[in-house]
Design a protein around this motif. Structure first.
Motif, PDB file in Angstrom:
ATOM      1  N   LYS A 136       0.841  -1.402   0.291  1.00  0.00           N
ATOM      2  CA  LYS A 136       0.248  -0.171   0.319  1.00  0.00           C
ATOM      3  C   LYS A 136       0.746   0.980  -0.149  1.00  0.00           C
ATOM      4  N   GLU A 137       2.467   1.456   1.192  1.00  0.00           N
ATOM      5  CA  GLU A 137       2.757   2.912   0.583  1.00  0.00           C
ATOM      6  C   GLU A 137       3.636   2.463  -0.577  1.00  0.00           C
ATOM      7  N   LEU A 138       3.261   1.650  -1.657  1.00  0.00           N
ATOM      8  CA  LEU A 138       4.632   1.767  -2.579  1.00  0.00           C
ATOM      9  C   LEU A 138       3.556   2.186  -3.724  1.00  0.00           C
ATOM     10  N   ARG A 139       1.561   2.275  -3.791  1.00  0.00           N
ATOM     11  CA  ARG A 139       1.174   1.926  -4.734  1.00  0.00           C
ATOM     12  C   ARG A 139       0.947   3.309  -5.607  1.00  0.00           C
ATOM     13  N   ARG A 140       1.122   4.558  -4.469  1.00  0.00           N
ATOM     14  CA  ARG A 140       0.650   4.773  -5.786  1.00  0.00           C
ATOM     15  C   ARG A 140       2.181   5.085  -6.909  1.00  0.00           C
ATOM     16  N   PHE A 141       2.952   5.608  -6.398  1.00  0.00           N
ATOM     17  CA  PHE A 141       4.275   5.627  -6.757  1.00  0.00           C
ATOM     18  C   PHE A 141       4.732   4.882  -7.535  1.00  0.00           C
ATOM     19  N   ILE A 142       3.943   3.471  -7.631  1.00  0.00           N
ATOM     20  CA  ILE A 142       4.252   2.589  -8.833  1.00  0.00           C
ATOM     21  C   ILE A 142       2.892   2.579 -10.088  1.00  0.00           C
ATOM     22  N   VAL A 143       1.677   3.300  -8.976  1.00  0.00           N
ATOM     23  CA  VAL A 143       0.501   3.217 -10.759  1.00  0.00           C
ATOM     24  C   VAL A 143       1.623   4.882 -11.302  1.00  0.00           C
ATOM     25  N   GLU A 144       1.908   5.783 -10.545  1.00  0.00           N
ATOM     26  CA  GLU A 144       2.116   6.602 -11.240  1.00  0.00           C
ATOM     27  C   GLU A 144       3.291   6.383 -12.144  1.00  0.00           C
ATOM     28  N   ARG A 145       3.930   5.513 -11.894  1.00  0.00           N
ATOM     29  CA  ARG A 145       5.294   5.298 -12.850  1.00  0.00           C
ATOM     30  C   ARG A 145       4.688   4.451 -14.177  1.00  0.00           C
ATOM     31  N   ASP A 146       3.703   3.211 -13.805  1.00  0.00           N
ATOM     32  CA  ASP A 146       3.201   2.308 -14.781  1.00  0.00           C
ATOM     33  C   ASP A 146       2.471   3.146 -15.667  1.00  0.00           C
ATOM     34  N   ALA A 147       1.562   3.805 -15.447  1.00  0.00           N
ATOM     35  CA  ALA A 147       0.767   4.828 -16.378  1.00  0.00           C
ATOM     36  C   ALA A 147       1.069   5.558 -16.903  1.00  0.00           C
ATOM     37  N   CYS A 148       2.631   6.867 -16.094  1.00  0.00           N
ATOM     38  CA  CYS A 148       3.500   7.879 -17.133  1.00  0.00           C
ATOM     39  C   CYS A 148       4.031   6.641 -17.872  1.00  0.00           C
ATOM     40  N   ALA A 149       4.494   5.737 -18.044  1.00  0.00           N
ATOM     41  CA  ALA A 149       5.558   4.689 -19.102  1.00  0.00           C
ATOM     42  C   ALA A 149       4.980   4.709 -19.865  1.00  0.00           C
ATOM     43  N   LEU A 150       3.289   4.236 -19.641  1.00  0.00           N
ATOM     44  CA  LEU A 150       2.710   3.409 -21.154  1.00  0.00           C
ATOM     45  C   LEU A 150       2.435   5.045 -21.609  1.00  0.00           C
ATOM     46  N   ILE A 151       1.946   6.140 -20.989  1.00  0.00           N
ATOM     47  CA  ILE A 151       2.151   7.315 -21.990  1.00  0.00           C
ATOM     48  C   ILE A 151       3.263   7.612 -22.651  1.00  0.00           C
ATOM     49  N   THR A 152       4.046   7.513 -21.937  1.00  0.00           N
ATOM     50  CA  THR A 152       5.940   8.301 -22.736  1.00  0.00           C
ATOM     51  C   THR A 152       6.207   7.718 -23.527  1.00  0.00           C
ATOM     52  N   ILE A 153       5.809   5.714 -23.480  1.00  0.00           N
ATOM     53  CA  ILE A 153       5.983   5.030 -24.607  1.00  0.00           C
ATOM     54  C   ILE A 153       5.542   4.897 -26.015  1.00  0.00           C
ATOM     55  N   GLN A 154       4.051   5.734 -25.527  1.00  0.00           N
ATOM     56  CA  GLN A 154       2.883   5.549 -26.431  1.00  0.00           C
ATOM     57  C   GLN A 154       3.434   7.302 -27.740  1.00  0.00           C
ATOM     58  N   ARG A 155       4.101   7.829 -26.921  1.00  0.00           N
ATOM     59  CA  ARG A 155       4.485   9.289 -27.760  1.00  0.00           C
ATOM     60  C   ARG A 155       5.707   9.836 -28.081  1.00  0.00           C
ATOM     61  N   ASP A 156       6.510   8.270 -28.036  1.00  0.00           N
ATOM     62  CA  ASP A 156       7.609   7.945 -27.884  1.00  0.00           C
ATOM     63  C   ASP A 156       7.441   7.517 -29.797  1.00  0.00           C
ATOM     64  N   LEU A 157       6.406   6.470 -29.931  1.00  0.00           N
ATOM     65  CA  LEU A 157       6.158   5.759 -30.772  1.00  0.00           C
ATOM     66  C   LEU A 157       5.047   6.586 -32.226  1.00  0.00           C
ATOM     67  N   PHE A 158       4.889   7.279 -31.263  1.00  0.00           N
ATOM     68  CA  PHE A 158       3.624   8.087 -32.778  1.00  0.00           C
ATOM     69  C   PHE A 158       3.060   9.786 -31.716  1.00  0.00           C
ATOM     70  N   ALA A 159       3.780  10.304 -31.627  1.00  0.00           N
ATOM     71  CA  ALA A 159       3.935  11.391 -31.299  1.00  0.00           C
ATOM     72  C   ALA A 159       2.628  12.533 -32.023  1.00  0.00           C
ATOM     73  N   GLN A 160       2.183  11.983 -33.446  1.00  0.00           N
ATOM     74  CA  GLN A 160       1.294  13.073 -33.808  1.00  0.00           C
ATOM     75  C   GLN A 160       0.312  13.052 -33.128  1.00  0.00           C
ATOM     76  N   GLN A 161      -0.509  12.280 -32.871  1.00  0.00           N
ATOM     77  CA  GLN A 161      -1.774  12.542 -32.039  1.00  0.00           C
ATOM     78  C   GLN A 161      -1.980  12.114 -30.486  1.00  0.00           C
ATOM     79  N   ALA A 162      -2.843  12.786 -30.350  1.00  0.00           N
ATOM     80  CA  ALA A 162      -3.193  11.768 -28.503  1.00  0.00           C
ATOM     81  C   ALA A 162      -4.010  11.224 -28.008  1.00  0.00           C
ATOM     82  N   PRO A 163      -3.941   9.777 -28.557  1.00  0.00           N
ATOM     83  CA  PRO A 163      -5.257   9.148 -27.646  1.00  0.00           C
ATOM     84  C   PRO A 163      -5.466   8.599 -27.016  1.00  0.00           C
ATOM     85  N   LEU A 164      -4.892   9.056 -25.479  1.00  0.00           N
ATOM     86  CA  LEU A 164      -5.270   8.802 -24.387  1.00  0.00           C
ATOM     87  C   LEU A 164      -6.632  10.024 -24.504  1.00  0.00           C
ATOM     88  N   GLN A 165      -7.978   9.319 -24.416  1.00  0.00           N
ATOM     89  CA  GLN A 165      -8.818   9.817 -23.960  1.00  0.00           C
ATOM     90  C   GLN A 165      -9.630  10.829 -22.913  1.00  0.00           C
TER      91      GLN A 165
END
Length: 344
Positions: A136-165
């Motif tokens: 529990k004490e690490l949950r927010r950090f890990i969720v933030e990290r994993d979610a932000c890494a997902l978006i970082t990679i998405q932008r690396d692969l295809f930066a022209q448009q933002a598919p996150l709704q």
């Protein structure tokens, strides 16, 4: 923590150590208790366990706990290049959606501690970041990290448009909530029932600019080899648990799992029997562990938990849980709440 038995590259620990150094934390303090020597961070072939990385994360959070949005800062450092061969398989995929499929096939090569559950519905692709089993004490950090890494990679692969709704997090709204929109491009919902990222399915089907069929096939073959090598360092039981937990709620059947492990169904059955277990026993064990975690720590209804575990009807989940434990899910939840409150 269930589902993370596979060995992993030291790259993620190096990324986090660099983050710590930028905040004035010494490398010795960062690696304290991990059992990982400092020189290993410079070795691209070095492997570590999930628990060793988790210990580093604990050190980081305890030392830099006053730093707001530390997980977001970490996640922005996980570009596709950090994932090595898997990153190459992603970027050479024909579309973003197929890149996501590749990631799910070789999820053991990622650094995520959350379990991704992917579903396509009504023109959207929904990804649940399941944080069950994370301290529990690490949950927010890990969720933030994993979610932000997902978006970082998405932008690396295809930066022209933002598919996150849309985006939702299960933790409470933080004081620095406006920063999340700057990072993700949308304002998340906080205190939600689950961690959820929703993408425009149409945009995920657009061709990636660096798609290359031959490069992707070669990269996937290398991913399979890496999975096999790292799996060899864990017992067959750990491998089966890992893949079942990572695939929930759509767990593979025994034939599919055997194929993923590059063996015949007969060989898988024989190897499990040699360790005094079976595919059905391990599947039920993984489901039970996930059910217990969700009942004890989440606000999801019994029906929602059943759906999360792949049951079409809540009665099927209730009957299965009662068969495993001798009590209903509701009775188990009440018992866990009573234990947390203690005697009055």
């Amino acid at each position: 923590m269930p589902g993370r038995e596979l060995m992993r590259s030291v790259t993620s620990m190096r990324v986090l150590a660099e983050l710590a150094a930028d905040h004035g934390m010494s490398l010795g303090a960062c690696l304290a208790g991990t059992g990982v020597p400092e020189k290993s961070l410079a070795d691209p072939a070095a492997l570590v366990t999930a628990n060793q990385e988790l210990r580093l994360i604990r050190n980081l959070v305890e030392y830099l706990g006053e730093c707001p949005s530390l997980g977001l800062e970490a996640g922005r450092r996980y570009h596709f290049t950090a994932f090595g061969t898997l990153g190459l398989a992603m970027i050479s995929s024909p579309t973003m959606r197929s890149a996501l499929d590749v990631t799910m096939r070789y999820f053991g090569l990622t650094f995520a501690f959350t379990r991704f559950q992917v579903a396509d519905r009504d023109g959207e692709t929904q990804i649940v970041l399941d944080d069950a089993g994370i301290p529990k004490e690490l949950r927010r950090f890990i969720v933030e990290r994993d979610a932000c890494a997902l978006i970082t990679i998405q932008r690396d692969l295809f930066a022209q448009q933002a598919p996150l709704q849309r985006l939702a997090f299960s933790f409470d709204r933080p004081a620095q909530a406006p920063e999340y929109k700057a990072v993700f491009g949308v304002s998340p919902l906080f205190a939600a029932p689950a961690n959820l990222a929703v993408f425009d399915g149409r945009l995920l089907q657009l061709p990636l600019p660096q798609a290359n069929e031959l490069a992707q096939r070669a990269a996937e073959e290398q991913c399979r080899r890496l999975i096999g090598e790292r799996s060899a360092q864990a017992g067959i039981v750990a491998q089966v648990r890992e893949r079942l937990a990572a695939s929930a709620p759509r767990m593979p059947d025994m034939d599919t799992l055997a194929d993923q492990l590059c063996m015949t169904t007969r060989t898988l059955r024989r190897r499990l029997l040699s360790e005094n277990t079976s595919f059905i026993v391990l599947r039920d064990e993984v489901l039970l562990n996930m059910a217990r975690e969700l009942l004890a720590t989440s606000c999801l209804s019994i029906e929602q938990i059943g759906e999360r575990l792949g049951y079409a009807e809540s009665t099927c989940f209730i009957n299965a849980f009662k068969r495993w434990t001798g009590q209903t899910p509701h009775a188990y939840r009440l018992m866990m709440r009573a234990e947390r409150l203690g005697p009055r």
